[in-house]
Design an enzyme around this catalytic site. Structure first.
Site, PDB file in Angstrom:
ATOM      1  N   GLU A 146      -8.210  -9.182   7.736  1.00  0.00           N
ATOM      2  CA  GLU A 146      -8.455 -10.568   8.105  1.00  0.00           C
ATOM      3  C   GLU A 146      -9.883 -11.058   7.881  1.00  0.00           C
ATOM      4  O   GLU A 146     -10.561 -11.513   8.826  1.00  0.00           O
ATOM      5  CB  GLU A 146      -8.028 -10.798   9.553  1.00  0.00           C
ATOM      6  N   GLU A 175       0.975  -8.674   8.086  1.00  0.00           N
ATOM      7  CA  GLU A 175       1.170  -8.917   9.511  1.00  0.00           C
ATOM      8  C   GLU A 175       1.896 -10.237   9.708  1.00  0.00           C
ATOM      9  O   GLU A 175       1.555 -11.246   9.080  1.00  0.00           O
ATOM     10  CB  GLU A 175      -0.161  -8.999  10.268  1.00  0.00           C
TER      11      GLU A 175
END
Length: 508
Positions: free
Chosen positions: A199, A319
């Protein structure tokens, strides 16, 4: 909370309940999956991932976190044996484990904590470092026919970082540790690749040319370093947060790939990774759009789906998750699963995915397991049924359950997992794997309980019980299993508390 809340933008949305599998063309149950591939190391070809023989494969897996936290080991080992959890993942149809870690576990002498060794649980993990525990997980997952993706989740256990480096963990350490892991698992095809950094977000940019903030350039430096140590690995590259003024989820914005692709020294190794979440994590403007959820395919196309649709490269949704408490979230998950393409129709020509998470202790999503670390959230797991995919050939190792090693003859192995136990009764799942060199036509699984347990109902197999001994025989539709393939059956029994017996499997 073990999950860092992601930044988001806009207002709340409201919607009507969407029952599982309805309203978006989702079949209520999964169709039969194509034959399993996955042998050897993998490479990319256009938008697909191919195995060593050129057969397309689909990553359809689960995130199991903990190595990135102060425990320095996957969570849940305070409740269960690690092998039983991997067996349960397999029995539920997940074929890949994404293992988040922080660079702390690569420090000399880094040791795990919160592992229960009582009653023989996790016995072979005693005294091991965190890295040695990963070795054990990789070995057992590979034996079970699951693949592993290593995810550099954080520079240290303190929390997420916007960039791939911090003052205490410089880029040189990041790259050195990635190379160390690539070298450690060289020659072990259970580890198919490395997710370089989790991320990236503002001020990370894509294609801006600034060595300090351009994530695309950093991914090239790190990816080439990994491939210099192990050229067979896939390199998973996540998105950023903002590109050309358009923001989205952390790690979820891959809009820059079309103009600025990641270029590596070894061809056919890049897989782009997006993250996508629902309102239980944070709000986004698209959730309050009057056309929601019909607007979502265009949103996903814009941020990352175009890479797949234009045949640029494979896309892995590394995810995605939700508590499913909101009706908006229920609609979101149903729409996303539909967008990911059902395996029964598209096989490996699909988006790849690993659901967040296996763990129930993810504060803003929960997990596939409930808080007892044993019971499956069957509603949440059920949403994923149409996009699950076949498992992969075992990479060898010890046996768990009955069966033989083939030896040129029909052979099988059975693994038995208790999925829930409420004292007065229990449910269990049994996975049957063809361990021989050729397809089998039928199979039989036998076990003997140490207590007074009786089968009360069984599905996908028929059974006889004599005293404490149960013999289960395949149903008409699942007796044939291809080499390295698997099938499963389940049953209910009573009373609970019987534990897991030894099982044997014979095939013809």
């Amino acid at each position: 909370m073990f999950r860092t809340l992601r930044r988001a933008l806009c207002a709340a949305a409201a919607a009507l309940l969407l029952p599982l599998g309805l309203g978006l063309g989702l079949p209520a149950t999964a169709h039969a999956a194509p034959a399993a591939g996955g042998a050897g190391y993998w490479h990319t070809s256009g938008r697909q991932i191919l195995d060593a023989s050129g057969q397309s494969v689909r990553i359809a897996g689960i995130n199991w976190f903990g190595f990135e936290t102060s425990n320095q080991v996957v969570h849940g080992l305070w409740s269960r044996d690690y092998k039983s959890m991997i067996d349960q993942m397999k029995s539920l149809g997940y074929n890949t484990i994404r293992l988040p870690y922080s660079d702390d576990i690569l420090k000399s002498g880094a040791m795990p904590s919160s592992i229960d060794f009582s009653a023989g649980k996790n016995a072979d993990l005693q005294g091991l470092t965190s890295l040695q525990v990963i070795d054990k997980i990789v070995a057992y997952a590979g034996q079970d026919g699951l693949k592993v993706i290593l995810d550099r989740h954080r520079p240290d256990s303190g929390g997420q970082s916007a960039l791939w480096y911090t003052a205490s963990v410089p880029e040189s350490t990041w790259i050195a540790n990635l190379k160390s892991l690539a070298t450690r698992y060289k020659g072990n095809a259970a580890v198919i690749g490395i997710d370089l950094h989790n991320e990236p977000h503002d001020p990370a940019c894509w294609g801006c040319g600034d060595q300090a903030t351009d994530w695309r350039l950093a991914a090239e430096r790190a990816g080439n370093a990994v491939l210099s140590a192990n050229p067979d690995l896939l390199i998973f590259v996540e998105g950023i947060q903002t590109f050309n003024g358009v923001s989205g989820w952390w790690g979820g914005n891959l809009m820059g790939v079309g103009q600025y692709p990641v270029r590596l020294n070894v061809a056919n190794r890049v897989v782009y990774s997006a993250h996508d979440y629902a309102t239980s994590v944070a709000q986004q403007s698209w959730f309050s759009d009057p056309s929601f959820p019909n607007n979502m395919p265009d949103i996903w196309d814009k941020y990352w789906g175009y890479i797949f649709k234009q045949n640029i490269a494979p896309v892995w949704v590394g995810e995605f998750g939700t508590t499913l408490q909101s009706t908006v979230d229920q609609k979101w998950l149903a729409a996303l699963v539909s967008y990911l393409r059902p395996t029964s129709t598209y096989g490996g020509d699909s988006f790849h995915w690993t659901f967040w998470s296996w763990n129930p202790n993810s504060g803003d999503t929960g997990g596939i397991l409930k808080d007892d670390w044993q019971t499956v959230d069957t509603v949440k797991d059920g949403y994923l049924a149409t996009v699950k995919a076949p498992g992969f050939p075992s990479t060898g190792g010890g046996d768990n359950g009955g069966g033989g090693d083939g030896g040129g003859k029909a052979a099988c192995r059975a693994t038995y997992v208790v999925s829930s136990d409420w004292g007065g009764g229990f449910n269990a799942d049994v996975t049957v794997t063809n361990t021989g060199p050729t397809a089998i036509k039928s199979w039989k699984v036998t076990w003997t309980w140490s207590g007074s347990q009786k089968v009360t109902t069984m599905w996908n197999a028929s059974y006889t019980q004599s005293g404490a001994t149960v013999t289960a025989v395949n149903a008409a539709h699942n007796g044939a299993i291809a080499a390295n393939g698997s099938t499963a059956f389940g049953f209910g029994g009573a009373p609970g508390g019987g534990g897991v017996p030894s099982v044997s499997c014979t095939a013809s």
